[in-house]
Design an enzyme around this catalytic site. Structure first.
Site, PDB file in Angstrom:
ATOM      1  N   CYS A 199       1.607  19.320 -17.889  1.00  0.00           N
ATOM      2  CA  CYS A 199       1.861  18.360 -18.669  1.00  0.00           C
ATOM      3  C   CYS A 199       2.273  19.191 -19.998  1.00  0.00           C
ATOM      4  CB  CYS A 199       0.850  17.391 -18.898  1.00  0.00           C
ATOM      5  SG  CYS A 199       0.846  16.427 -20.415  1.00  0.00           S
ATOM      6  N   GLN A 231       1.034  -1.107  -0.108  1.00  0.00           N
ATOM      7  CA  GLN A 231       0.032   0.218  -0.083  1.00  0.00           C
ATOM      8  C   GLN A 231       0.986   1.216  -0.070  1.00  0.00           C
ATOM      9  OE1 GLN A 231      -3.496  -0.477   3.080  1.00  0.00           O
ATOM     10  NE2 GLN A 231      -2.141  -2.167   3.310  1.00  0.00           N
ATOM     11  N   ASP A 254       6.173   4.940  -1.314  1.00  0.00           N
ATOM     12  CA  ASP A 254       7.322   5.458  -1.161  1.00  0.00           C
ATOM     13  C   ASP A 254       8.448   4.856  -2.313  1.00  0.00           C
ATOM     14  OD1 ASP A 254       7.467   3.927   1.998  1.00  0.00           O
ATOM     15  OD2 ASP A 254       7.864   2.863   0.105  1.00  0.00           O
ATOM     16  N   ASN A 301       3.276  -6.916  13.323  1.00  0.00           N
ATOM     17  CA  ASN A 301       2.722  -5.510  13.799  1.00  0.00           C
ATOM     18  C   ASN A 301       3.000  -5.284  15.410  1.00  0.00           C
ATOM     19  OD1 ASN A 301       1.415  -3.354  14.224  1.00  0.00           O
ATOM     20  ND2 ASN A 301       0.120  -3.587  12.559  1.00  0.00           N
ATOM     21  N   HIS A 353      -1.449   1.428  -4.223  1.00  0.00           N
ATOM     22  CA  HIS A 353      -1.863   2.858  -4.016  1.00  0.00           C
ATOM     23  C   HIS A 353      -1.068   3.921  -4.745  1.00  0.00           C
ATOM     24  CE1 HIS A 353      -4.287   1.422   0.058  1.00  0.00           C
ATOM     25  NE2 HIS A 353      -4.784   1.213  -1.166  1.00  0.00           N
ATOM     26  N   CYS A 412      -4.571  14.082 -21.327  1.00  0.00           N
ATOM     27  CA  CYS A 412      -4.019  13.615 -22.605  1.00  0.00           C
ATOM     28  C   CYS A 412      -3.617  11.882 -22.458  1.00  0.00           C
ATOM     29  CB  CYS A 412      -2.776  14.298 -23.374  1.00  0.00           C
ATOM     30  SG  CYS A 412      -1.405  14.166 -22.330  1.00  0.00           S
ATOM     31  N   THR A 467       0.752  -2.953   8.632  1.00  0.00           N
ATOM     32  CA  THR A 467      -0.551  -2.163   8.190  1.00  0.00           C
ATOM     33  C   THR A 467      -1.765  -2.218   9.071  1.00  0.00           C
ATOM     34  OG1 THR A 467      -2.318  -1.936   6.543  1.00  0.00           O
ATOM     35  CG2 THR A 467      -1.585  -4.307   7.076  1.00  0.00           C
TER      36      THR A 467
END
Ligand code: APR
Length: 229
Positions: free
Chosen positions: A137, A92, A95, A202, A110, A121, A177
């Site tokens: 752009c 997810q 980075d 976790n 993500h 475009c 997560t």
């Protein structure tokens, strides 16, 4: 004790906790991004339509912060695991630190902080500029960060890739997560239904902890050191 080397096809399903030790803040923990910034002003399409400059200021701040971070020992252990078994990372995170550590098979659910797209475009480009200077752009429209913001649908190809690798794995390791954002949070259920072993790493329990065969309550690096021994 579960060991990666006892398996053949491993999926590492990662979230923001994977990058904490690199200096990247999580979203919901202490000092989390959404504790300091309102995503309705900085990370959704209506905010971008309303005030693209403001949204870009936030994303350039993030490019600056994340661009200064290196892959940590945990990212390196995941990359090195590919020498023992087949590894796919379903993340997810936006980075790009798994790729910096050398992991080849990375599915970014993500999107990425380092990619932009033009919805006028259809152009797309990758760059690690921090800050990104050229915000329009060639066609004149605004570049948009190629990130799945709140309210956005996930990209069909990423979902298809995630479902197929998770459905085929024999070990799924969820790392860092909070398992509160959907549809990502339900993906590990596919591995369970396919009979794979499920492991959660976790420091804190999550709403999905009950589906895991084992929960390792510690940091990403500490627990991966043991798992990848
Ligand atoms: N090692 C492992 N896990 C950690 C560590 C660590 N060193 N430090 C914190 N964690 C755990 C926390 O306990 C928490 O459960 O990482 C989790 C981070 O949760 P979130 O901040 O909610 O991040 P994440 O689950 O990746 O967010 C999902 O939400 O904001 C959206 O699109 C964004 O991809 C993001 C999604």
């Amino acid at each position: 004790m579960i060991r990666v080397s006892d398996y053949e096809r491993v999926v590492f399903f990662t979230g923001a906790g994977m990058s904490v030790e690199s200096g990247v803040p999580t979203y919901r923990g202490p000092g989390g991004v959404w504790k300091e910034y309102d995503y309705e002003a900085y990370a959704c399409q209506p905010a971008f339509d309303r005030d693209p400059t403001n949204v870009w200021e936030f994303h350039n701040y993030r490019r600056g912060l994340v661009g200064a971070c290196a892959a940590n020992r945990g990212h390196q252990l995941v990359a090195a695991a590919a020498e023992q078994v087949s590894v796919t990372v379903v993340t997810q995170n936006i980075d790009g630190l798994h790729q910096l550590a050398g992991t080849q098979e990375v599915i970014e659910l993500h999107g990425s902080l380092w990619r932009v797209r033009c919805d006028a475009c259809g152009a797309r480009e990758e760059d690690r500029e921090a800050p990104k200077a050229v915000l329009r752009c060639a066609c004149g429209a605004w570049w948009r960060p190629d990130i799945v913001w709140f309210g956005d649908a996930l990209d069909d190809a990423s979902i298809a890739g995630a479902v197929s690798s998770i459905g085929a794995c024999d070990l799924l390791v969820s790392i860092g997560t909070s398992a509160v954002v959907y549809p990502a949070a339900q993906l590990p259920l596919i591995a369970r239904e396919a009979g794979a072993k499920l492991l959660e790493i976790n420091p804190e329990p999550t709403p999905m902890s009950a589906i895991y065969d084992e929960c390792m309550r510690g940091t990403a690096t500490e627990m991966l050191e043991a798992l990848c021994r």
